[in-house]
Scaffold this motif. Sequence first.
Motif, PDB file in Angstrom:
ATOM      1  N   GLY A 246       0.789  -1.225   0.000  1.00 18.60           N
ATOM      2  CA  GLY A 246       0.000   0.000   0.000  1.00 18.60           C
ATOM      3  C   GLY A 246       0.817   1.268   0.000  1.00 18.60           C
ATOM      4  O   GLY A 246       0.253   2.369   0.056  1.00 18.60           O
ATOM      5  N   ARG A 247       2.149   1.148  -0.092  1.00 22.52           N
ATOM      6  CA  ARG A 247       3.004   2.326  -0.069  1.00 22.52           C
ATOM      7  C   ARG A 247       3.745   2.493  -1.390  1.00 22.52           C
ATOM      8  O   ARG A 247       3.986   1.531  -2.109  1.00 22.52           O
ATOM      9  N   MET A 248       4.124   3.738  -1.674  1.00 14.17           N
ATOM     10  CA  MET A 248       4.839   4.074  -2.893  1.00 14.17           C
ATOM     11  C   MET A 248       6.214   4.620  -2.545  1.00 14.17           C
ATOM     12  O   MET A 248       6.374   5.431  -1.637  1.00 14.17           O
ATOM     13  N   GLU A 249       7.218   4.172  -3.290  1.00 14.76           N
ATOM     14  CA  GLU A 249       8.581   4.669  -3.117  1.00 14.76           C
ATOM     15  C   GLU A 249       9.178   4.942  -4.489  1.00 14.76           C
ATOM     16  O   GLU A 249       9.124   4.088  -5.380  1.00 14.76           O
ATOM     17  N   ILE A 250       9.730   6.137  -4.685  1.00 17.89           N
ATOM     18  CA  ILE A 250      10.328   6.515  -5.964  1.00 17.89           C
ATOM     19  C   ILE A 250      11.830   6.710  -5.772  1.00 17.89           C
ATOM     20  O   ILE A 250      12.257   7.468  -4.891  1.00 17.89           O
ATOM     21  N   THR A 251      12.617   6.014  -6.601  1.00 22.59           N
ATOM     22  CA  THR A 251      14.071   6.081  -6.520  1.00 22.59           C
ATOM     23  C   THR A 251      14.632   6.527  -7.863  1.00 22.59           C
ATOM     24  O   THR A 251      14.489   5.805  -8.861  1.00 22.59           O
ATOM     25  N   PRO A 252      15.271   7.692  -7.953  1.00 22.98           N
ATOM     26  CA  PRO A 252      15.888   8.131  -9.211  1.00 22.98           C
ATOM     27  C   PRO A 252      17.117   7.277  -9.521  1.00 22.98           C
ATOM     28  O   PRO A 252      17.975   7.063  -8.661  1.00 22.98           O
ATOM     29  N   ARG A 253      17.216   6.793 -10.777  1.00 26.27           N
ATOM     30  CA  ARG A 253      18.352   5.940 -11.166  1.00 26.27           C
ATOM     31  C   ARG A 253      18.772   6.245 -12.597  1.00 26.27           C
ATOM     32  O   ARG A 253      17.943   6.535 -13.463  1.00 26.27           O
ATOM     33  N   LEU A 254      20.077   6.173 -12.818  1.00 24.28           N
ATOM     34  CA  LEU A 254      20.632   6.131 -14.164  1.00 24.28           C
ATOM     35  C   LEU A 254      20.925   4.674 -14.474  1.00 24.28           C
ATOM     36  O   LEU A 254      21.751   4.042 -13.816  1.00 24.28           O
ATOM     37  N   CYS A 255      20.221   4.108 -15.458  1.00 28.63           N
ATOM     38  CA  CYS A 255      20.336   2.691 -15.787  1.00 28.63           C
ATOM     39  C   CYS A 255      20.468   2.544 -17.299  1.00 28.63           C
ATOM     40  O   CYS A 255      19.725   3.174 -18.047  1.00 28.63           O
ATOM     41  N   HIS A 256      21.375   1.712 -17.729  1.00 33.30           N
ATOM     42  CA  HIS A 256      21.602   1.535 -19.159  1.00 33.30           C
ATOM     43  C   HIS A 256      20.856   0.316 -19.696  1.00 33.30           C
ATOM     44  O   HIS A 256      20.902  -0.765 -19.112  1.00 33.30           O
ATOM     45  N   ASN A 257      20.164   0.526 -20.802  1.00 32.97           N
ATOM     46  CA  ASN A 257      19.481  -0.551 -21.521  1.00 32.97           C
ATOM     47  C   ASN A 257      18.529  -1.340 -20.621  1.00 32.97           C
ATOM     48  O   ASN A 257      18.533  -2.576 -20.603  1.00 32.97           O
ATOM     49  N   MET A 258      17.678  -0.614 -19.919  1.00 35.20           N
ATOM     50  CA  MET A 258      16.708  -1.262 -19.048  1.00 35.20           C
ATOM     51  C   MET A 258      15.586  -1.952 -19.818  1.00 35.20           C
ATOM     52  O   MET A 258      14.889  -2.813 -19.298  1.00 35.20           O
ATOM     53  N   GLY A 259      15.383  -1.543 -21.054  1.00 35.58           N
ATOM     54  CA  GLY A 259      14.288  -2.095 -21.850  1.00 35.58           C
ATOM     55  C   GLY A 259      13.195  -1.081 -22.101  1.00 35.58           C
ATOM     56  O   GLY A 259      12.538  -1.111 -23.148  1.00 35.58           O
ATOM     57  N   VAL A 260      12.969  -0.164 -21.180  1.00 39.15           N
ATOM     58  CA  VAL A 260      11.984   0.903 -21.366  1.00 39.15           C
ATOM     59  C   VAL A 260      12.718   2.152 -21.867  1.00 39.15           C
ATOM     60  O   VAL A 260      13.845   2.427 -21.456  1.00 39.15           O
ATOM     61  N   ALA A 261      12.083   2.894 -22.784  1.00 36.41           N
ATOM     62  CA  ALA A 261      12.708   4.063 -23.432  1.00 36.41           C
ATOM     63  C   ALA A 261      13.985   3.659 -24.153  1.00 36.41           C
ATOM     64  O   ALA A 261      14.949   4.422 -24.225  1.00 36.41           O
TER      65      ALA A 261
ATOM     66  N   GLN B 138      -2.269   2.334  -2.764  1.00 36.30           N
ATOM     67  CA  GLN B 138      -3.207   1.849  -1.758  1.00 36.30           C
ATOM     68  C   GLN B 138      -4.190   0.856  -2.353  1.00 36.30           C
ATOM     69  O   GLN B 138      -4.530  -0.170  -1.732  1.00 36.30           O
ATOM     70  N   ARG B 139      -4.649   1.128  -3.574  1.00 38.76           N
ATOM     71  CA  ARG B 139      -5.603   0.220  -4.220  1.00 38.76           C
ATOM     72  C   ARG B 139      -4.942  -1.130  -4.545  1.00 38.76           C
ATOM     73  O   ARG B 139      -5.577  -2.178  -4.450  1.00 38.76           O
TER      74      ARG B 139
END
Length: 271
Positions: free
Chosen positions: A171-186, A268-269
């Motif tokens: 039910g909780r949200m956590e946002i972590t900024p990351r520099l990641c290479h070739n993750m598959g998205v974008a 939460q949902r």
Amino acid sequence: MKLQMLGLCRFSYVGLRGYQVEHASFEERRAYLYAPERLARRWLWFTEVALPGWRAQTDPDFTLVVMTGPDLPEPYLSRLRDLATEIPQLRLELVPPMERHLAACRAAVAPHLDDGADVIGHFRHDDDDAVALDYVARTRADFARVAPLWQEEGKLSLDYARGLMLKMEGGRMEITPRLCHNMGVALTIFLRPDAAETALSFDHSKLAQWMPGVSINRPLMFIRSIHGDSDSGAMGPGTPWQVEPGTEGRLLRERFGLKRGALKELAQRLG
């Protein structure tokens, strides 16, 4: 040079292989993917996180193929048909269960290849991730800058490395900024129109085996979701970067068309 931007999004497709969570038979795979509680959660991720960015792309000249099975339970199959009618860029492909996952992906994408294109920008998109509102526009502009690399080999990857890891758990949200290479998205794979491959044909973590690649670390371009239904629940390798204090909500709104409060409510949902 005419560039077609062509993406593939798999929505609970009953096929073997191609995933980290594997099953021994179609029956086991179907039972796992079509569990009512799981489908309800995946629909929330798809509509609340993934779709807003595609609805509001600053460059609307792209195609996103949504691949699922012809036996996807209702009401989800009808809902996908409605979305394909509502969103001009979205194409629905119903692919019967296939053991060879790459062949299934090719079957979904092939009817939508533009014969008049000089190069196809293939991209994959998981149904719980998000791309920035200018992903298509920036990909076109940046490809124009590096097109000679593609012309030499007929294959090239263009990776946007700056993203946010969105974890929802309990039910909780956590946002972590990351520099990641070739993750598959974008991440876009540029191929010739007659190539047999799609974006799914290449392990995105090992792209250097097959093609040259360009990585761009600005601007913020993707959100990758981590949760209990993730095919891979690990954040993966990367480097932290800092969001300026008090600007996270603005970044979510301006870059992805998402609201921090709505994401917290989604957590939460889902929790």
